[in-house]
Design an enzyme around this catalytic site. Structure first.
Site, PDB file in Angstrom:
ATOM      1  N   ASN A 111      -3.084  -3.677  -3.859  1.00 41.37           N
ATOM      2  CA  ASN A 111      -1.772  -3.039  -3.944  1.00 41.37           C
ATOM      3  C   ASN A 111      -0.850  -3.588  -2.873  1.00 41.37           C
ATOM      4  OD1 ASN A 111      -0.634  -0.821  -1.921  1.00 41.37           O
ATOM      5  ND2 ASN A 111      -2.875  -0.815  -1.727  1.00 41.37           N
ATOM      6  N   SER A 175      -1.149  -0.203   7.386  1.00 39.37           N
ATOM      7  CA  SER A 175      -0.880  -0.689   6.034  1.00 39.37           C
ATOM      8  C   SER A 175      -0.397  -2.131   6.112  1.00 39.37           C
ATOM      9  CB  SER A 175       0.191   0.168   5.350  1.00 39.37           C
ATOM     10  OG  SER A 175       0.606  -0.455   4.141  1.00 39.37           O
ATOM     11  N   THR A 244      -6.840  -0.881   3.832  1.00 36.82           N
ATOM     12  CA  THR A 244      -7.126  -2.018   2.952  1.00 36.82           C
ATOM     13  C   THR A 244      -7.114  -3.322   3.752  1.00 36.82           C
ATOM     14  OG1 THR A 244      -4.778  -2.220   2.389  1.00 36.82           O
ATOM     15  CG2 THR A 244      -6.143  -0.863   0.949  1.00 36.82           C
TER      16      THR A 244
END
Length: 355
Positions: A111, A175, A244
């Site tokens: 993503n 992020s 992530t």
């Protein structure tokens, strides 16, 4: 509808654009169409962490419900805790589409959403309508906007705003999809941010939920110890390991593996667990709770995170692939794995492989 039936119907959505399918899933959850897990949790799963009681250690990671539209229905699926967000001070549309990709052959997700969310006022309005007697602990993940951000202003203000509603608050500085955000993990800046948030916490007269920091799996070995030391020095309650990854661990089979963004799912598990183990060793003897996140899809993998040092475990990609039926299955598997390895409870297993 039951969680099992909801999961059976999920393959029908796999032909859709992933982001559209995600939005439909959130709407279905919001209207109670995924049902609820009404089975009692095995007593071996009950645990205490962050000064809070958890019916089980399995949580939903931030990013699934950024704007808190389906928190109560998600809790009813059997999670021990649900982390909403990331929420930013102002609404944010995120990055251009397409920005969410299924790597079906790898059961993974990439993503580059860019923390799209409805902003703090809408988020708070939804939290205000949650029932006081919740079946799971609520975590809130806070972050800064892409434009006009001032970390030393925004993180403390966000913490103070969500504190009345949250069991804990996680600071997102990891992020990969917001330019410059991961730079905030640097020692000097992180210490300043933590100091500002702790000052805001100490000024509150109402609830003061524990503060956690979510870190990236791509940190260099030299960068990990300063983060642990900064957290301990400021009395931070814990670390979430991890977000992530921008790495692409081999082998990835999907043709979409070269898409830019953060990778989650099974290919992340080894690196995230090794980082968790390293952090656990650095945090040994300190009052620092660790949450393991990255690649968990069954009870054995959840126990692997716990034995590596996690008091609690989060998942995301497996839930996106398997749906609501995953949660009761994973809890049964974890309870069986704990007993098979001779543990009477979750606490006994924490960190046994990190010592």
């Amino acid at each position: 509808m039951t969680p099992q039936l909801a999961s059976v119907l999920m393959p029908l959505m796999r032909g859709m654009d992933p982001e559209r399918a995600h939005d439909i899933a959130l709407r279905a959850l919001r209207f109670g169409l995924a049902g609820a897990d009404r089975s009692a949790d095995d007593p071996v799963l009950a645990t205490r962490a962050l000064g809070l009681d958890f019916r089980n250690p399995i949580g939903l990671a931030a990013g699934f419900d950024k704007s808190a539209v389906a928190i109560a229905p998600l809790m009813r699926l059997g999670f021990g805790f649900v982390e909403a967000g990331s929420v930013t001070p102002k609404p944010q549309i995120g990055n251009p589409k397409p920005r969410l990709f299924r790597l079906a052959e790898d059961r993974a997700v990439i993503n580059r959403m860019g923390m799209n969310n409805a902003g703090l006022p809408a988020f708070l309005a939804r939290l205000a309508h949650l029932p006081a007697n919740r079946p799971a602990v609520l975590g809130v993940n806070i972050a800064i906007n892409k434009d006009g951000a001032a970390p030393l202003r925004d993180y403390p203000a966000l913490y103070a705003a969500v504190a009345p509603h949250a069991g804990y608050v996680a600071i997102n500085v990891s992020s990969p999809n917001t330019p410059g955000l991961r730079d905030l993990q640097g020692e000097a800046m992180l210490r300043d941010i933590l100091g500002a948030v702790v000052e805001a916490r100490d000024a509150l007269t109402g609830p003061r939920p524990p503060i956690l920091v979510k870190i990236a799996p791509d940190l260099s070995p030299a960068a990990v110890e300063p983060i642990v030391e900064a957290a301990v020095a400021h009395g931070i309650a814990g670390l979430i390991v991890s977000n992530t990854t921008i790495a692409r661990p081999a082998p990835l089979r999907s043709a979409l593996k070269s898409q830019a963004g953060g990778l989650s799912g099974p290919p992340l598990r080894a690196a995230a667990t090794e980082l968790l183990r390293r952090v656990a060793r650095l945090a040994a003897g300190r009052d620092l709770t660790l949450i393991g996140c990255g690649g968990v899809s069954n009870g054995a993998e959840a126990l692997e995170k716990i034995k590596a040092g996690a008091a609690l475990v989060q998942l995301y990609a497996a839930f996106a692939y398997d749906g609501p039926a995953l949660i009761p299955r994973l809890k049964r598997e974890l309870a069986a794995a704990l007993r098979r390895d001779g543990f009477k409870n979750v606490a006994e297993a924490i960190g046994v492989d990190a010592r």
